[in-house]
Design an enzyme around this catalytic site. Structure first.
Site, PDB file in Angstrom:
ATOM      1  N   HIS A 129      11.137 -43.864   4.113  1.00 16.55           N
ATOM      2  CA  HIS A 129       9.741 -43.472   3.912  1.00 16.55           C
ATOM      3  C   HIS A 129       8.893 -43.811   5.155  1.00 16.55           C
ATOM      4  O   HIS A 129       8.217 -42.940   5.721  1.00 16.55           O
ATOM      5  CB  HIS A 129       9.193 -44.203   2.678  1.00 16.55           C
ATOM      6  CG  HIS A 129       7.743 -43.964   2.399  1.00 16.55           C
ATOM      7  ND1 HIS A 129       7.303 -43.203   1.340  1.00 16.55           N
ATOM      8  CD2 HIS A 129       6.615 -44.379   3.041  1.00 16.55           C
ATOM      9  CE1 HIS A 129       5.977 -43.162   1.354  1.00 16.55           C
ATOM     10  NE2 HIS A 129       5.524 -43.877   2.373  1.00 16.55           N
ATOM     11  N   GLU A 130       8.970 -45.061   5.580  1.00 19.54           N
ATOM     12  CA  GLU A 130       8.160 -45.470   6.738  1.00 19.54           C
ATOM     13  C   GLU A 130       8.623 -44.761   8.003  1.00 19.54           C
ATOM     14  O   GLU A 130       7.808 -44.451   8.885  1.00 19.54           O
ATOM     15  CB  GLU A 130       8.200 -46.990   6.925  1.00 19.54           C
ATOM     16  CG  GLU A 130       7.572 -47.791   5.779  1.00 19.54           C
ATOM     17  CD  GLU A 130       6.159 -47.342   5.419  1.00 19.54           C
ATOM     18  OE1 GLU A 130       5.416 -46.864   6.305  1.00 19.54           O
ATOM     19  OE2 GLU A 130       5.799 -47.457   4.231  1.00 19.54           O
ATOM     20  N   HIS A 155       6.095 -38.582  12.071  1.00 18.85           N
ATOM     21  CA  HIS A 155       4.813 -37.881  12.117  1.00 18.85           C
ATOM     22  C   HIS A 155       4.030 -38.308  13.369  1.00 18.85           C
ATOM     23  O   HIS A 155       3.361 -37.500  14.015  1.00 18.85           O
ATOM     24  CB  HIS A 155       4.030 -38.221  10.846  1.00 18.85           C
ATOM     25  CG  HIS A 155       2.987 -37.230  10.446  1.00 18.85           C
ATOM     26  ND1 HIS A 155       2.209 -37.404   9.339  1.00 18.85           N
ATOM     27  CD2 HIS A 155       2.578 -36.062  11.004  1.00 18.85           C
ATOM     28  CE1 HIS A 155       1.366 -36.380   9.235  1.00 18.85           C
ATOM     29  NE2 HIS A 155       1.563 -35.554  10.229  1.00 18.85           N
ATOM     30  N   HIS A 170       6.768 -41.559   8.292  1.00 17.70           N
ATOM     31  CA  HIS A 170       5.454 -41.732   8.923  1.00 17.70           C
ATOM     32  C   HIS A 170       5.625 -41.851  10.437  1.00 17.70           C
ATOM     33  O   HIS A 170       4.845 -41.295  11.211  1.00 17.70           O
ATOM     34  CB  HIS A 170       4.762 -42.999   8.411  1.00 17.70           C
ATOM     35  CG  HIS A 170       4.204 -42.887   7.020  1.00 17.70           C
ATOM     36  ND1 HIS A 170       3.364 -41.874   6.628  1.00 17.70           N
ATOM     37  CD2 HIS A 170       4.348 -43.692   5.923  1.00 17.70           C
ATOM     38  CE1 HIS A 170       3.017 -42.050   5.356  1.00 17.70           C
ATOM     39  NE2 HIS A 170       3.608 -43.146   4.907  1.00 17.70           N
TER      40      HIS A 170
HETATM   41 ZN   LIG Z   1       3.511 -44.045   2.954  1.00 19.29          ZN
END
Ligand SMILES: [Zn+2]
Length: 698
Positions: free
Chosen positions: A489-490, A496, A493
């Protein structure tokens, strides 16, 4: 070096600094890739750099305001966008350290710096001359021949000022400021009350009361008791880490009821910590503020800036998901009720029984043992897994560097290269807990990708921080399923931030609407548990064997466990948030009446409470998520729909789809309307079916 001399001339602070030797924040960073020189940065460097940074930006803004030329995009918006670079430089390092590597000195600097920064922001946002120039550019924007990104930047600045009250007549400005002040005091009070309520309650037990609790939960209770000064006792609290294991394993129904009721009545005990009046007052003040700015409701004011845009769009999504989720939750309830009868009991299932019986269902139906899985998720294997996934999707590669200064020995640094071998980004990973680090996991940047004022491309410097299971003597770090999901998940990010490709820093990377930003992170969770991906990274840490199919199937099945409950408690809280923030009159409501009406309207069953009741709903009354709690599931609709594109193609590594995903989602940041970008990627707006499928709600 140019900047350093500039400061020297304009600030008195600097004279002092230079006399005491150099401060790395006033120098160019001659480190590899311009990474922060952690080996040189000392606590005493921060405060002078903050002060000089504020002073620098004030001068820059003065120069914009006093420019005798008529306002243009370049001499106003761009100048403002590129102002404050020293302040940004020191802030990014400082706040990274207060989260991941803090100490008493940094904490006390925070106390000094926070009011300075909030005053500085007010000085900018409430500067009438500055706003007059921005407004002039905005009203004449057709004359400036702006591209899409520039238009978006202009709009963001203009709207930001207007939403901050800059366009109000003077007498209303005073009222506006007063409302903001009251809201901020009330929200601090709200959060403090929740904290005190949470710490206050203790369930003090003797050894005879511990029936059903596994060894580690008993040990946790003993530790808590000791910490609170009890001898030979066991204490459980309403902290989530304490109450959930207790509710899951304790066979004592009376004790489960006691702790559960304490939890759901936080802030609702009619004492000095009661939050009912505060919540009601805040909801009313928010309506007042929205009305002042010309919006019918607080939600309308907030959502205008989000992907959802209107309260109607949010309610539409919540309503579409509600029935399917409630039906599954009722089925889960009925299964557990049957289990109670089968055990020879005749009581009706209640809220405090849910965890206990759902754990039994989990054992019977899914038979998933975390400890059986952990050997397949050794931390280096998992990191290699997420790197390998990125290489297969976009051809990007990762090379560990040992020449980049680190702030702690646990930190690793990587150079990320694009598929043509060119430099793309620097990534720091910092995965293990320590006393100086706060809980949770997060991503942020030391440097944001952008194009600087002179037209140079500036590559991003990104970090991921977590608190995953640590290596122990003789054993490497073996992660839980939850840890693995969080790591991916991280990393989403981080991608991104790393694959960002925009001009202006304030629109780059994760600077997107709140209901969009969890999409690139959550989408990674789909990959990490997919059988085709698991077999490429989940190797046994001792034997090197790939994870057996039988375990993969168990993981897949368990993803749907208890999802009716999880979705319903989440959606109920989202409805509650929206109901509070679509009030149209600034009237203080009776909280209990209001909440009951809100929950009755959707037909919530009595065995499930909203994930947060009004009196401890910190997200909306003390955090920044008012009219925004729906965001997580809004993003999940996007990530499930986006991942379905890969699955439908028959190849979870489909490079053509990955290419589009990089181009329209990862590289664009906040430079275009989020839904338009999504449609360019997927060809249409997202549907909710993939989400229902993923959660087993269809
Ligand atoms: Zn998040």
């Amino acid at each position: 070096m140019k900047r350093f001399l500039f400061y020297f001339l304009i600030t008195g602070v600097l004279t002092m600094i230079s006399a005491q030797n150099s401060n790395p924040f006033f120098e160019e960073w001659n480190t590899p890739f311009g990474t922060p020189p952690f080996d040189k940065i000392k606590n005493e460097h921060y405060l002078p750099a903050f002060k000089a940074g504020i002073e620098e930006q004030n001068k820059e803004i003065e120069a914009i305001v006093n420019n005798s030329e008529a306002p243009t995009f370049e001499n106003t918006i761009e100048e403002l966008e590129y102002s404050g670079s020293l302040l940004t430089k020191v802030s990014r390092v400082f706040f990274a350290m207060t989260e991941a590597m803090t100490n008493d000195e940094l904490q006390s600097i925070t106390k000094e710096v926070s009011p300075m920064l909030s005053k500085h922001n007010d000085d900018i946002n409430l500067n009438p001359k500055l706003f007059a120039r921005i407004k002039s550019v905005y009203e004449n924007k057709d004359k400036f021949d702006l591209n899409t990104e520039q238009e978006k930047l202009l709009e963001e600045y203009y709207k930001g000022f207007v939403r901050g009250g800059a366009n109000l007549p003077d007498d209303k400005k005073e009222e506006f400021r007063e409302i903001n002040k009251q809201l901020s005091l009330l929200s601090i009070q709200f959060g403090e009350n929740v904290l005190k309520e949470t710490n206050k309650f203790e369930l003090v037990l003797e050894e005879k009361d511990l029936d059903g609790l596994p060894e580690n939960v008993v040990a946790m209770g003993a530790d808590e008791a000791k910490a609170r000064g009890y001898e030979n006792k066991y204490v459980y609290t309403i902290q989530r880490t304490s109450i959930y294991p207790f509710l899951t394993y304790s066979t004592r129904r009376d004790l489960r009821e006691k702790i559960y009721k304490a939890y759901i009545n936080k802030g609702d005990n009619n004492d000095e910590l009661d939050n009912k009046k505060i919540a009601a007052k805040m909801a009313a003040l928010r309506v007042k503020k929205a009305n002042l700015l010309g919006y019918p409701t607080h939600a309308a004011f907030v959502l205008e800036e989000q992907m959802a845009k209107t309260p109607t769009a949010v309610y539409d999504l919540l309503n579409k998901l509600w029935e399917p989720a409630l039906n599954v939750a009722k089925k889960e309830r009925d299964d557990m009720q049957q289990m109670i009868y089968d055990e020879g009991n005749d009581f009706e299932l209640e809220g405090w029984d849910w965890w206990y019986y759902s754990e039994k269902v989990k054992k019977a139906k899914y038979d998933l043992d975390e400890n059986e899985l952990r050997p397949y998720f050794e931390v280096t294997n998992v990191i290699n897994g997420v790197f390998d996934l990125s290489t297969r999707l976009w051809g990007i590669t990762f090379e560990e560097r040992n020449d980049i200064p680190k702030y702690h020995p646990d930190v690793k640094t990587f150079e990320v290269k694009d598929k043509d071998g060119s430099h793309l980004a620097i990534l720091y990973t910092d995965y293990f807990p320590r006393d100086s680090k706060r809980g949770g996991a997060w991503m942020d940047v030391f440097v944001k990708q952008h194009v600087d004022k002179d037209g140079n491309f500036v590559a991003p410097i990104v970090y991921n921080v977590g608190n995953f299971s640590k290596p122990t003597a003789g054993k490497p770090a073996l992660l839980s399923l939850d840890n693995v999901n969080t790591l991916f998940h991280e990393f989403g990010h981080a991608l991104h931030g790393m694959l960002a490709h925009t001009v202006y820093p304030s629109l780059s990377g994760t600077s997107t609407p709140r209901d969009f930003v969890e999409f690139p992170s959550q989408v990674m969770e789909n990959w990490c548990m997919h059988p085709d991906v698991l077999k490429n990274y989940a190797f046994h840490y001792e034997t090197g064997e790939p994870i057996p199919d039988e375990l993969v199937q168990k993981i897949k099945k368990s993803g749907k466990f208890n999802q009716g409950f999880a979705t319903v408690e989440y959606l109920a809280a989202s409805f509650l948030d929206m109901d509070w923030h679509t009030l149209t009159e600034p009237v203080e409501k009776d909280v209990i009446e209001f909440e009951n009406a809100s929950m009755n309207k959707i037909g919530l069953i009595k065995q499930i409470a909203p994930r947060y009741r009004t009196t401890y709903f910190n997200h909306i009354f003390s955090g920044g998520y008012s009219a925004g709690y729906y965001s997580y599931i809004w993003s999940e609709v996007l990530d499930a729909d986006a991942f379905a594109a890969f699955v439908e193609s028959g190849d979870v590594y489909n490079q053509e789809i990955a290419g589009k995903y990089r181009e329209y989602i990862l590289s664009k940041g906040g430079t275009e309307d989020a839904m338009e970008l999504y449609k360019k990627f997927r060809g249409s707006e997202p549907g909710i079916e993939p989400l229902l499928e993923k959660r087993g709600l269809n």
